[in-house]
Design an enzyme around this catalytic site. Structure first.
Site, mmCIF file in Angstrom:
data_model
loop_
_atom_site.group_PDB
_atom_site.id
_atom_site.type_symbol
_atom_site.label_atom_id
_atom_site.label_comp_id
_atom_site.label_asym_id
_atom_site.label_seq_id
_atom_site.Cartn_x
_atom_site.Cartn_y
_atom_site.Cartn_z
ATOM 1 C CG ASP A 37 -1.042 4.778 -1.181
ATOM 2 O OD1 ASP A 37 -1.655 4.284 -2.142
ATOM 3 O OD2 ASP A 37 -1.400 4.626 0.003
ATOM 4 C CD GLU A 44 -2.928 1.138 0.182
ATOM 5 O OE1 GLU A 44 -2.781 1.906 -0.802
ATOM 6 O OE2 GLU A 44 -3.872 0.349 0.287
ATOM 7 C CB SER A 90 -5.069 1.059 -2.998
ATOM 8 O OG SER A 90 -5.740 0.466 -1.923
#
Length: 633
Positions: free
Chosen positions: A303, A299, A548
């Site tokens: 990002d 994650e 995401s």
């Protein structure tokens, strides 16, 4: 200044005359969902002392949408005239009438005034009271619940208050709020909160081998920075980086690896090799490196690699949240960017949020991080939970905070989820709107259903297509989260778009499957690609899927818009939803008209002309979007 609490009064409170249970009370709050795998063990000891907190109703809460629209709607004469933090506090502080009403109620119920404490910002009243006292006060029954893991917790199923004080109280704790997951310590795990590693949540990874072929002809198979620039017409280099701010929220133990950033940037953005985000450590957070796997690093790596790559040379602020033992919830990062929120309406919820200082071994012993950093102009959060797991009171408290951030000039983006019309991990609801393995009712997410955040869905370059062809809703590995809230009413800014969808493209589902009243918040608001991202994770490249990815990409484009506005002597755009739904902005979005978001044993909703509950208003075209925002005051 706090009122003093007598220790003797706290310990021997049962000696005071207890109020008798009365039928004049009316239901104030009940548990959102009955806990699975937890069993009622026994009644809580009547002499146990509870630290009670009464969240007081704030002033002007009925004007939240009006006040936010005043600085956010493109046709408003006060667009962009955002509030200062002190102005926000003054707007929403409880009235003296509210403070008096609740204080008098408690005093009349037999609690001496010296036992009551009023917080410095007047947001809540607290007192220690025995279970027996509280049960009589609230017409409630407290039980102890046990879990097969050995964990226990207590609470009541519902509670009531007199009619004359109901409007002065938002919520009372500890009461109905239930932690449906056993604590990490009970499971012999070190990690808790939203960052707990799980294959069911967060981005998904393909097992396909990754071959880097830096050409736009392969964007249907692998998404890179250049693919995104081509898809969304991104051709802008920031110039206001000293004034502009962009924040990415991550929850411990999720963490990026420096070597992964370098590996990605060496291949796709060489000028960023060695560059790191500016870390703001919230509630004892650490950017841990001891545990490494896709579930720990995927994650954060995703990002940051794409947010940094798309906005270079804009510095990125990493809002790393929660200590390594307890973790954190959404309220914790909100506390950090707005000190007044720490005690707003009774403070954070121990069943949802990290509560600090953390008494657990190895936990953060410092005070909770309240107002330690100014809110960035854009914040992207690629985490979520099911709306069915929160009470309306909890959800509304947090949702109001997002409105306050919008009034301050911040754009808050949340991923809409990866399971179509189902909740996290594909869980749906039964007819009583409780999570069930055989449920058929759609399970919307949270906080994406809050009307004061921008919910971001996922699209894909369809197999065999190019960046010059229309995208479709993401139907590879994940399905774009979308649907209709069971808590929040429809905001004015999306009424026309959503009603057009329900009229012209009425879904083939009944009210038994989703809230089809036409009066509730619908999501997502817009979308961006969420399939086949090349991400460096744990020293190798992976293909990654999820909303995401979509949220930080949209956040990057809004950050570029803010840069251009700052360069022109203007402020950040703040809450963007009223603009992106307006007729004047329609030409700045690529309408997505194919694909769906299946779940709960159905094909889900279908992407179609105009707004739809799969891809929102579509994907942004920055070349068209930027001049529209630049034209605003």
């Amino acid at each position: 200044m706090h009122f003093k609490l007598s220790l003797c009064a706290a310990l021997f409170g049962a000696a005071f005359a207890l109020p008798s249970k009365t039928s004049s009370h009316i239901l104030h709050e009940k548990r959102a969902a009955e806990p699975l795998d937890w069993e009622v063990s026994h009644r809580l000891d009547s002499n146990k002392v509870l630290p009670m907190r009464f969240g007081l109703s704030q002033q002007n809460m009925h004007r939240v949408e009006e006040l936010l629209m005043g600085v956010s709607h493109p046709e408003s004469p006060t667009f962009g005239k955002h509030y200062s933090p002190s102005e926000i506090v003054d707007l929403f502080a409880p009235s003296e009438e509210t403070i008096s009403a609740v204080t008098n109620w408690l005093a009349d119920a037999g609690f001496p005034r010296e036992r009551l404490r009023l917080s410095a910002n007047k947001g809540w009243i607290s007192m220690d009271a025995t279970v027996s006292e509280v049960e009589n006060l609230l017409n409630a029954e407290y039980h102890v619940y046990s879990h097969p893991s050995g964990d226990t917790q207590f609470g009541c199923h519902n509670y009531s208050v007199p009619a004359h004080v109901r409007d002065h109280i938002d919520l009372i704790r500890p009461t109905v709020h239930f932690n449906h997951r056993p604590s990490p310590l009970a499971l012999n795990k070190r990690y808790g909160g939203l960052g707990m590693p799980s294959s069911r949540t967060g981005p998904k990874k393909s097992d396909k081998a990754v071959t880097i072929t830096p050409t736009l002809a392969n964007c249907d198979k692998t998404i890179t920075l250049d693919c995104l620039r081509a898809l969304y017409s991104v051709n802008y280099t920031p110039v206001s980086t000293a004034k502009n701010t962009y924040g990415i929220v991550e929850f411990t133990p999720q963490a990026f690896l420096a070597a992964d950033l370098n590996l990605f940037f060496r291949n796709f953005s060489p000028s960023l090799v060695g560059v790191r985000p500016k870390a703001v450590l919230i509630d004892g957070a650490i950017v841990q490196t001891s545990s490494q796997s896709f579930n720990f690093n995927g994650e954060s790596d995703l990002d940051l690699q794409y947010a940094m790559g798309l906005t270079a040379p804009q510095p990125i602020t990493l809002l790393q949240t929660g200590d390594i033992v307890e973790g954190a919830g959404f309220d914790n990062w909100l506390d950090a960017v707005d000190g007044s929120f720490c005690t707003f309406e009774g403070g954070d919820d121990p069943t949802q949020d990290g509560i600090y200082p953390d008494p657990a071994p190895g936990g953060f012993k410092g005070p909770e991080s309240c107002g330690i950093v100014a809110p960035p102009f854009v914040v992207s959060v690629s985490y979520g939970q099911d709306e069915s797991t929160v009470t309306p009171a909890f959800a509304n408290r947090q949702c109001t905070e997002y409105a306050k951030l919008g009034m301050l000039g911040t754009t808050v983006l949340y991923s809409s989820g990866d399971d179509g019309v189902a909740g996290g991990g594909g869980v749906c609801l039964n007819s009583k709107h409780r999570p069930s393995s055989g449920g058929k009712v759609f399970n919307p997410g949270f906080p994406v259903t809050c009307p004061f955040v921008t919910a971001v869905g996922a699209t894909q370059v369809n197999p065999g297509s190019t960046v010059n062809d229309p995208e479709g809703a993401c139907e590879q590995v994940i399905f774009s989260g979308g649907g209709f809230s069971n808590i929040f009413p429809m905001p004015s800014y999306q009424a026309t778009a959503v009603n057009n969808f329900l009229t012209l493209h009425n879904p083939p589902f009944t009210s038994a499957q989703y809230n089809n009243s036409g009066k509730v918040r619908a999501f997502p608001d817009l979308s961006a690609n969420g399939a086949n991202y090349i991400v460096a994770v744990d020293g190798t490249f992976s293909l990654v899927f999820g909303t995401s990815a979509s949220s930080p990409v949209v956040g990057s484009l809004i950050t570029l818009v803010n840069d251009a506005r700052i360069a022109a002597g203007k402020g950040p755009v703040g809450f963007i939803n009223p603009s992106i739904y307006s007729a004047g902005f329609a030409s700045a979005f690529n309408d997505i008209t194919s694909g769906g978001n299946q779940g709960c044993g159905t094909a889900g909703f279908t992407a179609t002309t105009g707004w739809d509950p799969v891809t929102g208003v579509g994907t942004p075209n920055l070349t068209k979007l930027m001049p529209l925002f630049l034209a605003l005051p």
